[in-house]
Design a protein around this motif. Sequence first.
Motif, PDB file in Angstrom:
ATOM      1  N   GLY A 288      -2.014  12.080   5.832  1.00 36.76           N
ATOM      2  CA  GLY A 288      -2.574  12.342   4.521  1.00 36.76           C
ATOM      3  C   GLY A 288      -1.833  13.457   3.806  1.00 36.76           C
ATOM      4  O   GLY A 288      -0.824  13.989   4.302  1.00 36.76           O
ATOM      5  N   ARG A 289      -2.311  13.842   2.651  1.00 34.95           N
ATOM      6  CA  ARG A 289      -1.646  14.888   1.878  1.00 34.95           C
ATOM      7  C   ARG A 289      -1.638  16.226   2.616  1.00 34.95           C
ATOM      8  O   ARG A 289      -0.631  16.933   2.636  1.00 34.95           O
ATOM      9  CB  ARG A 289      -2.317  15.044   0.511  1.00 34.95           C
ATOM     10  CG  ARG A 289      -2.014  13.897  -0.460  1.00 34.95           C
ATOM     11  CD  ARG A 289      -2.732  14.092  -1.772  1.00 34.95           C
ATOM     12  NE  ARG A 289      -2.449  12.989  -2.679  1.00 34.95           N
ATOM     13  CZ  ARG A 289      -1.553  13.025  -3.668  1.00 34.95           C
ATOM     14  NH1 ARG A 289      -0.844  14.132  -3.855  1.00 34.95           N
ATOM     15  NH2 ARG A 289      -1.355  11.985  -4.449  1.00 34.95           N
ATOM     16  N   GLU A 290      -2.765  16.566   3.234  1.00 36.72           N
ATOM     17  CA  GLU A 290      -2.848  17.859   3.900  1.00 36.72           C
ATOM     18  C   GLU A 290      -1.918  17.916   5.109  1.00 36.72           C
ATOM     19  O   GLU A 290      -1.238  18.916   5.341  1.00 36.72           O
ATOM     20  CB  GLU A 290      -4.286  18.150   4.322  1.00 36.72           C
ATOM     21  CG  GLU A 290      -4.487  19.549   4.901  1.00 36.72           C
ATOM     22  CD  GLU A 290      -4.029  20.643   3.952  1.00 36.72           C
ATOM     23  OE1 GLU A 290      -3.382  21.594   4.437  1.00 36.72           O
ATOM     24  OE2 GLU A 290      -4.291  20.546   2.728  1.00 36.72           O
TER      25      GLU A 290
ATOM     26  N   MET B 142       0.999   4.216  -2.724  1.00 40.87           N
ATOM     27  CA  MET B 142       0.817   5.619  -2.342  1.00 40.87           C
ATOM     28  C   MET B 142       1.943   6.486  -2.896  1.00 40.87           C
ATOM     29  O   MET B 142       1.706   7.589  -3.413  1.00 40.87           O
ATOM     30  CB  MET B 142       0.761   5.738  -0.817  1.00 40.87           C
ATOM     31  CG  MET B 142      -0.502   5.228  -0.194  1.00 40.87           C
ATOM     32  SD  MET B 142      -0.414   5.350   1.629  1.00 40.87           S
ATOM     33  CE  MET B 142      -2.056   4.772   2.075  1.00 40.87           C
TER      34      MET B 142
ATOM     35  N   THR C  53       1.933   6.748   9.378  1.00 41.15           N
ATOM     36  CA  THR C  53       2.199   8.157   9.116  1.00 41.15           C
ATOM     37  C   THR C  53       1.437   8.647   7.893  1.00 41.15           C
ATOM     38  O   THR C  53       0.847   9.734   7.899  1.00 41.15           O
ATOM     39  CB  THR C  53       3.709   8.380   8.925  1.00 41.15           C
ATOM     40  OG1 THR C  53       4.391   7.983  10.115  1.00 41.15           O
ATOM     41  CG2 THR C  53       4.029   9.835   8.633  1.00 41.15           C
ATOM     42  N   PHE C  54       1.438   7.843   6.816  1.00 45.50           N
ATOM     43  CA  PHE C  54       0.683   8.218   5.626  1.00 45.50           C
ATOM     44  C   PHE C  54      -0.813   8.311   5.941  1.00 45.50           C
ATOM     45  O   PHE C  54      -1.501   9.238   5.513  1.00 45.50           O
ATOM     46  CB  PHE C  54       0.914   7.206   4.508  1.00 45.50           C
ATOM     47  CG  PHE C  54       2.275   7.299   3.862  1.00 45.50           C
ATOM     48  CD1 PHE C  54       3.098   8.394   4.056  1.00 45.50           C
ATOM     49  CD2 PHE C  54       2.735   6.277   3.044  1.00 45.50           C
ATOM     50  CE1 PHE C  54       4.346   8.482   3.449  1.00 45.50           C
ATOM     51  CE2 PHE C  54       3.966   6.355   2.431  1.00 45.50           C
ATOM     52  CZ  PHE C  54       4.777   7.462   2.626  1.00 45.50           C
ATOM     53  N   LEU C  55      -1.313   7.313   6.682  1.00 49.90           N
ATOM     54  CA  LEU C  55      -2.736   7.275   7.019  1.00 49.90           C
ATOM     55  C   LEU C  55      -3.106   8.416   7.955  1.00 49.90           C
ATOM     56  O   LEU C  55      -4.143   9.076   7.787  1.00 49.90           O
ATOM     57  CB  LEU C  55      -3.065   5.931   7.678  1.00 49.90           C
ATOM     58  CG  LEU C  55      -4.532   5.586   7.911  1.00 49.90           C
ATOM     59  CD1 LEU C  55      -5.247   5.373   6.583  1.00 49.90           C
ATOM     60  CD2 LEU C  55      -4.643   4.325   8.776  1.00 49.90           C
ATOM     61  N   ARG C  56      -2.259   8.667   8.931  1.00 44.77           N
ATOM     62  CA  ARG C  56      -2.528   9.680   9.950  1.00 44.77           C
ATOM     63  C   ARG C  56      -2.508  11.099   9.374  1.00 44.77           C
ATOM     64  O   ARG C  56      -3.385  11.927   9.657  1.00 44.77           O
ATOM     65  CB  ARG C  56      -1.467   9.547  11.056  1.00 44.77           C
ATOM     66  CG  ARG C  56      -1.285  10.735  11.961  1.00 44.77           C
ATOM     67  CD  ARG C  56      -2.373  10.862  12.998  1.00 44.77           C
ATOM     68  NE  ARG C  56      -2.052  11.949  13.913  1.00 44.77           N
ATOM     69  CZ  ARG C  56      -2.356  13.235  13.699  1.00 44.77           C
ATOM     70  NH1 ARG C  56      -3.004  13.591  12.614  1.00 44.77           N
ATOM     71  NH2 ARG C  56      -2.008  14.151  14.581  1.00 44.77           N
TER      72      ARG C  56
ATOM     73  N   TYR D 153       3.221   3.362   7.133  1.00 43.91           N
ATOM     74  CA  TYR D 153       1.810   3.331   6.736  1.00 43.91           C
ATOM     75  C   TYR D 153       0.969   4.153   7.699  1.00 43.91           C
ATOM     76  O   TYR D 153       0.069   4.902   7.282  1.00 43.91           O
ATOM     77  CB  TYR D 153       1.302   1.891   6.674  1.00 43.91           C
ATOM     78  CG  TYR D 153      -0.135   1.802   6.216  1.00 43.91           C
ATOM     79  CD1 TYR D 153      -0.474   2.092   4.896  1.00 43.91           C
ATOM     80  CD2 TYR D 153      -1.149   1.463   7.101  1.00 43.91           C
ATOM     81  CE1 TYR D 153      -1.790   2.031   4.467  1.00 43.91           C
ATOM     82  CE2 TYR D 153      -2.471   1.400   6.686  1.00 43.91           C
ATOM     83  CZ  TYR D 153      -2.784   1.691   5.371  1.00 43.91           C
ATOM     84  OH  TYR D 153      -4.097   1.642   4.950  1.00 43.91           O
TER      85      TYR D 153
ATOM     86  N   ARG E 213       0.842  -1.201   0.000  1.00 44.39           N
ATOM     87  CA  ARG E 213       0.000   0.000   0.000  1.00 44.39           C
ATOM     88  C   ARG E 213       0.875   1.249   0.000  1.00 44.39           C
ATOM     89  O   ARG E 213       0.579   2.228  -0.693  1.00 44.39           O
ATOM     90  CB  ARG E 213      -0.920   0.017   1.224  1.00 44.39           C
ATOM     91  CG  ARG E 213      -2.002  -1.045   1.211  1.00 44.39           C
ATOM     92  CD  ARG E 213      -2.905  -0.877   2.435  1.00 44.39           C
ATOM     93  NE  ARG E 213      -3.587  -2.123   2.755  1.00 44.39           N
ATOM     94  CZ  ARG E 213      -4.380  -2.289   3.815  1.00 44.39           C
ATOM     95  NH1 ARG E 213      -4.562  -1.273   4.657  1.00 44.39           N
ATOM     96  NH2 ARG E 213      -4.964  -3.431   4.047  1.00 44.39           N
ATOM     97  N   CYS E 214       1.951   1.230   0.796  1.00 46.15           N
ATOM     98  CA  CYS E 214       2.871   2.374   0.821  1.00 46.15           C
ATOM     99  C   CYS E 214       3.510   2.591  -0.547  1.00 46.15           C
ATOM    100  O   CYS E 214       3.648   3.727  -1.007  1.00 46.15           O
ATOM    101  CB  CYS E 214       3.953   2.165   1.881  1.00 46.15           C
ATOM    102  SG  CYS E 214       3.383   2.299   3.580  1.00 46.15           S
TER     103      CYS E 214
END
Length: 440
Positions: free
Chosen positions: A308-310, A77, A303-306, A301, A73-74
Amino acid sequence: MPRNRLPDAELDADTAYQVVHDELMLDGNARLNLATFVTTWMEPRARALMVECFDKNMIDKDEYPRTADLEQRCVRMLADLWHAVDPDHATGCSTTGSSEACMLAGLALKRRWQHRRRAEGRPTDRPNIVMGANVQVCWEKFANYWDVEARLVPMSGDRFHLTAEEAAARCDEDTIGVVAVLGSTFDGSYEPVAEICAALDALQATTGLDVPVHVDGASGAMVAPFCDPDLVWDFTLSRVASINTSGHKYGLVYPGVGWVVWRDAHALPDDLVFKVDYLGGEMPTFALNFSRPGAQVVAQYYTFLRLGREGLRRVQRYSREVAADLAARIARLGAFRLLTDGTQLPVFAFTLADGESGYSVYDVSAALRERGWLVPAYRFPADRQDLEVLRIVVRNGFSHDLADLLLEALTDALPRLRAQHAPQRGAESASFSHGAASPG
């Protein structure tokens, strides 16, 4: 208690802990280490997830299928973030860091070149790779370990990294690729990836040479998408074959995890990929290490989930804001001249201003160390070994308040340093080295 031999008898667990704990108190404070790009702060919940996964071996994909899925998934992303051709079927993997990721990308470049040369009935015994002298030491290692000539473009004048003209001029039929660094460790600057690709396009049009580009985005590939969304540097450029980044740098994860993604399956030769059992089937794997921890991949994962882009945009822009503000305030002291100002990577380098004498950048580094700050001083590589600088890396967790304290320490040190009649320390006292093409 023996330090270099196994003790004869067991120790009580609390005693052994205290012995080790007490010695580690003499280490520097990681949060005040402005030399390292590596993450020194994570949220408590991320730390908790890592503790829960410390016993998981990343290679055991059949035993830990969810961890294996988080890894993929990472990869997807990152492939989407970097505008890969088909992010949902991305070709990439996690590594122990950017050094391994660069090794894998370099191997793929070499193997593709070898396949093409053999198909043409031509020799494959003299491969070379073109890069600036500012590359991280892992590229020098790659060239050494895998018998590739490293064509290092030296610095010259105010040119501290690779340019399009210099890159194209050094390519020939034996060039396996050009390495473009998105965020030089020497000064935090971006190399002009789009210009390098355009120069190689022109080279192909006139000579037929088709030279791919690898983007070493150890730091910048996790900064540019959020701070410089209009910058063209990634798989949008058809000549970019692969990109790496360090999850444990501006990917905001504790060491060690890195990532490498190829633009498509064709960019990674199949004969480099091994198959491992996974849920009763097979999963492709490409890595130098076999056993390695899964905890950092899980933290990535999270960190990406927590965020997000914003959230990533907020964190990276704040780091850049702190870096640019601190650089400007240091420049206003009058004792220093900026080489970069923290507006690309949240990193900047500076040297002594004209007219400053009696002390060296190494004296400044030592004075800051007295106050707990670790700010590296070092000499640039050939042909700019006359240039000695200090460098500050701003990471997540380094706030405006901490920047105030650093500036206070630097301001307090200046009168004493300026009162010296001659520098007390030179390059021999530097404890910091970039590796490739740098002294020491």
